[in-house]
Design a protein around this motif. Structure first.
Motif, PDB file in Angstrom:
ATOM      1  N   ALA A  21       0.654  -1.088  -0.066  1.00 34.21           N
ATOM      2  CA  ALA A  21      -0.031   0.185   0.061  1.00 34.21           C
ATOM      3  C   ALA A  21       0.844   1.294  -0.035  1.00 34.21           C
ATOM      4  O   ALA A  21       0.613   2.306  -0.631  1.00 34.21           O
ATOM      5  CB  ALA A  21      -0.850   0.056   1.311  1.00 34.21           C
ATOM      6  N   LYS A  22       1.944   1.117   0.858  1.00 34.24           N
ATOM      7  CA  LYS A  22       2.919   2.416   1.066  1.00 34.24           C
ATOM      8  C   LYS A  22       3.570   2.818  -0.551  1.00 34.24           C
ATOM      9  O   LYS A  22       3.557   3.900  -0.873  1.00 34.24           O
ATOM     10  CB  LYS A  22       3.867   2.062   1.903  1.00 34.24           C
ATOM     11  N   ASP A  23       3.834   1.580  -1.035  1.00 31.83           N
ATOM     12  CA  ASP A  23       4.818   1.636  -2.192  1.00 31.83           C
ATOM     13  C   ASP A  23       3.620   2.265  -3.347  1.00 31.83           C
ATOM     14  O   ASP A  23       4.041   3.065  -4.194  1.00 31.83           O
ATOM     15  CB  ASP A  23       5.458   0.453  -2.721  1.00 31.83           C
ATOM     16  N   GLU A 207       4.262 -16.952  -1.838  1.00 35.06           N
ATOM     17  CA  GLU A 207       5.485 -17.320  -2.740  1.00 35.06           C
ATOM     18  C   GLU A 207       5.915 -16.244  -3.620  1.00 35.06           C
ATOM     19  O   GLU A 207       6.723 -16.481  -4.525  1.00 35.06           O
ATOM     20  CB  GLU A 207       4.933 -18.604  -3.436  1.00 35.06           C
ATOM     21  N   MET A 208       5.417 -15.086  -3.319  1.00 36.70           N
ATOM     22  CA  MET A 208       5.614 -13.789  -4.349  1.00 36.70           C
ATOM     23  C   MET A 208       6.921 -12.982  -3.773  1.00 36.70           C
ATOM     24  O   MET A 208       6.898 -13.134  -2.430  1.00 36.70           O
ATOM     25  CB  MET A 208       4.642 -12.964  -4.641  1.00 36.70           C
ATOM     26  N   THR A 209       7.583 -12.467  -4.643  1.00 34.51           N
ATOM     27  CA  THR A 209       8.719 -11.464  -4.270  1.00 34.51           C
ATOM     28  C   THR A 209       8.053 -10.141  -4.191  1.00 34.51           C
ATOM     29  O   THR A 209       6.579 -10.070  -4.669  1.00 34.51           O
ATOM     30  CB  THR A 209       9.865 -11.311  -5.134  1.00 34.51           C
ATOM     31  N   LYS A 215       3.926  -5.229  -8.788  1.00 30.25           N
ATOM     32  CA  LYS A 215       3.492  -5.039 -10.123  1.00 30.25           C
ATOM     33  C   LYS A 215       2.142  -5.534 -10.362  1.00 30.25           C
ATOM     34  O   LYS A 215       1.180  -4.891 -10.862  1.00 30.25           O
ATOM     35  CB  LYS A 215       4.323  -6.019 -11.183  1.00 30.25           C
ATOM     36  N   TRP A 216       1.633  -6.462  -9.629  1.00 34.03           N
ATOM     37  CA  TRP A 216       0.217  -7.133  -9.399  1.00 34.03           C
ATOM     38  C   TRP A 216      -0.652  -6.105  -8.954  1.00 34.03           C
ATOM     39  O   TRP A 216      -1.678  -5.828  -9.732  1.00 34.03           O
ATOM     40  CB  TRP A 216       0.177  -8.466  -8.426  1.00 34.03           C
ATOM     41  N   PHE A 221      -4.866  -1.553 -10.235  1.00 34.83           N
ATOM     42  CA  PHE A 221      -5.080  -0.048  -9.894  1.00 34.83           C
ATOM     43  C   PHE A 221      -5.220   0.428 -11.243  1.00 34.83           C
ATOM     44  O   PHE A 221      -6.261   1.084 -11.422  1.00 34.83           O
ATOM     45  CB  PHE A 221      -3.847   0.636  -9.225  1.00 34.83           C
ATOM     46  N   GLU A 222      -4.526   0.194 -12.118  1.00 31.13           N
ATOM     47  CA  GLU A 222      -4.685   0.950 -13.545  1.00 31.13           C
ATOM     48  C   GLU A 222      -5.927   0.211 -14.278  1.00 31.13           C
ATOM     49  O   GLU A 222      -6.680   1.039 -14.688  1.00 31.13           O
ATOM     50  CB  GLU A 222      -3.537   0.597 -14.543  1.00 31.13           C
ATOM     51  N   ALA A 223      -6.160  -0.979 -13.966  1.00 27.79           N
ATOM     52  CA  ALA A 223      -7.639  -1.630 -14.598  1.00 27.79           C
ATOM     53  C   ALA A 223      -8.667  -0.673 -13.630  1.00 27.79           C
ATOM     54  O   ALA A 223      -9.735  -0.684 -14.407  1.00 27.79           O
ATOM     55  CB  ALA A 223      -7.592  -3.100 -14.406  1.00 27.79           C
ATOM     56  N   ALA A 224      -8.772  -0.812 -12.449  1.00 27.49           N
ATOM     57  CA  ALA A 224      -9.646   0.067 -11.683  1.00 27.49           C
ATOM     58  C   ALA A 224      -9.884   1.459 -12.252  1.00 27.49           C
ATOM     59  O   ALA A 224     -11.042   1.761 -12.170  1.00 27.49           O
ATOM     60  CB  ALA A 224      -9.533  -0.130 -10.317  1.00 27.49           C
TER      61      ALA A 224
END
Length: 229
Positions: A21-23, A207-209, A215-216, A221-224
């Protein structure tokens, strides 16, 4: 001018939702509000005032003080992020606070007071707010809702690393027990329990970095934003 939206990010403790959220807020120029920090600040205040004895809380004393608490977020030039201010020491991330915060956050009068402050903060939109009940109670009309989770074991390891980096002495077993305790209290409390909003997007980041998570969320956000035009 691009339309601003409300981004509500809910999830379990130590799931990495605050980092995401911060990033995102910094990248898109939105205001970031850490609602968990608000409850931790109230918990720290109670500990300093002696209002918590074991699992018993002096509710009447806290009620009398609650209206006088000025919880605010101010930009920290050193970190580039907003900090929570409550005129108390900056110890809200300690295990001492973590062990009691779910008890404080379960109090109905505390949640109602904090929700009112949070809704006021988001009136103008253009915010990223994370917590336990943002998409279900605080902003059920948010244009983007995300529910973040990971296994208790993964979250405990992340939390332990964070605490050790700050020089706090604890063990993996203690942190795991705390994570599971908070999950139970957060999910079973009567007032605003932790739950996934029906229209929330679920992210299991076990299991995500961090770059993959960022990026996810940026893609969502861009789609919303596009769909809300």
């Amino acid at each position: 001018m691009e339309k601003k939206i409300i981004i509500a990010i809910d999830g379990h403790s130590s799931s990495g939702k605050s980092t995401m959220a911060k990033d995102l807020a910094r990248e898109i120029g939105y205001i970031y509000i850490d609602t968990g920090a608000m409850y931790r600040a109230v918990t720290l205040y109670c500990l300093r005032k002696g209002y918590i004895q074991g699992d018993t809380i002096q509710e009447e004393a806290l009620k009398a003080d609650l209206d006088q608490m000025d919880i605010s977020f101010r930009y920290n030039a050193e970190t580039g992020r907003p900090d929570t201010y409550l005129k108390v020491e900056k110890e809200t991330r300690s295990m001492e606070v973590a062990d009691k915060v779910s008890l404080i956050a379960a109090l109905g009068f505390v949640r109602r007071a904090m929700v009112a402050k949070q809704q006021e903060m988001g009136k103008a939109k253009g915010i990223v707010m994370d917590g336990r009940d943002i998409g279900t109670v605080v902003f059920p009309e948010a244009e983007l809702k995300v529910f973040v989770t990971a296994s208790p074991e993964v979250r405990a390891r992340r939390r332990l690393e964070e605490l050790q980096a700050k020089g706090e002495q604890t063990t993996y077993e203690e942190v795991l027990a705390n994570v599971k305790k908070r999950d139970y209290i957060d999910s079973t409390r009567e007032e605003s329990p932790l739950r996934q909003a029906p229209d929330a997007l679920v992210l299991d980041n076990s299991e995500m970095t961090i770059p993959e998570q960022k990026k996810w969320l940026r893609d969502k956000f861009e789609a919303a934003v596009c769909s809300s035009k």
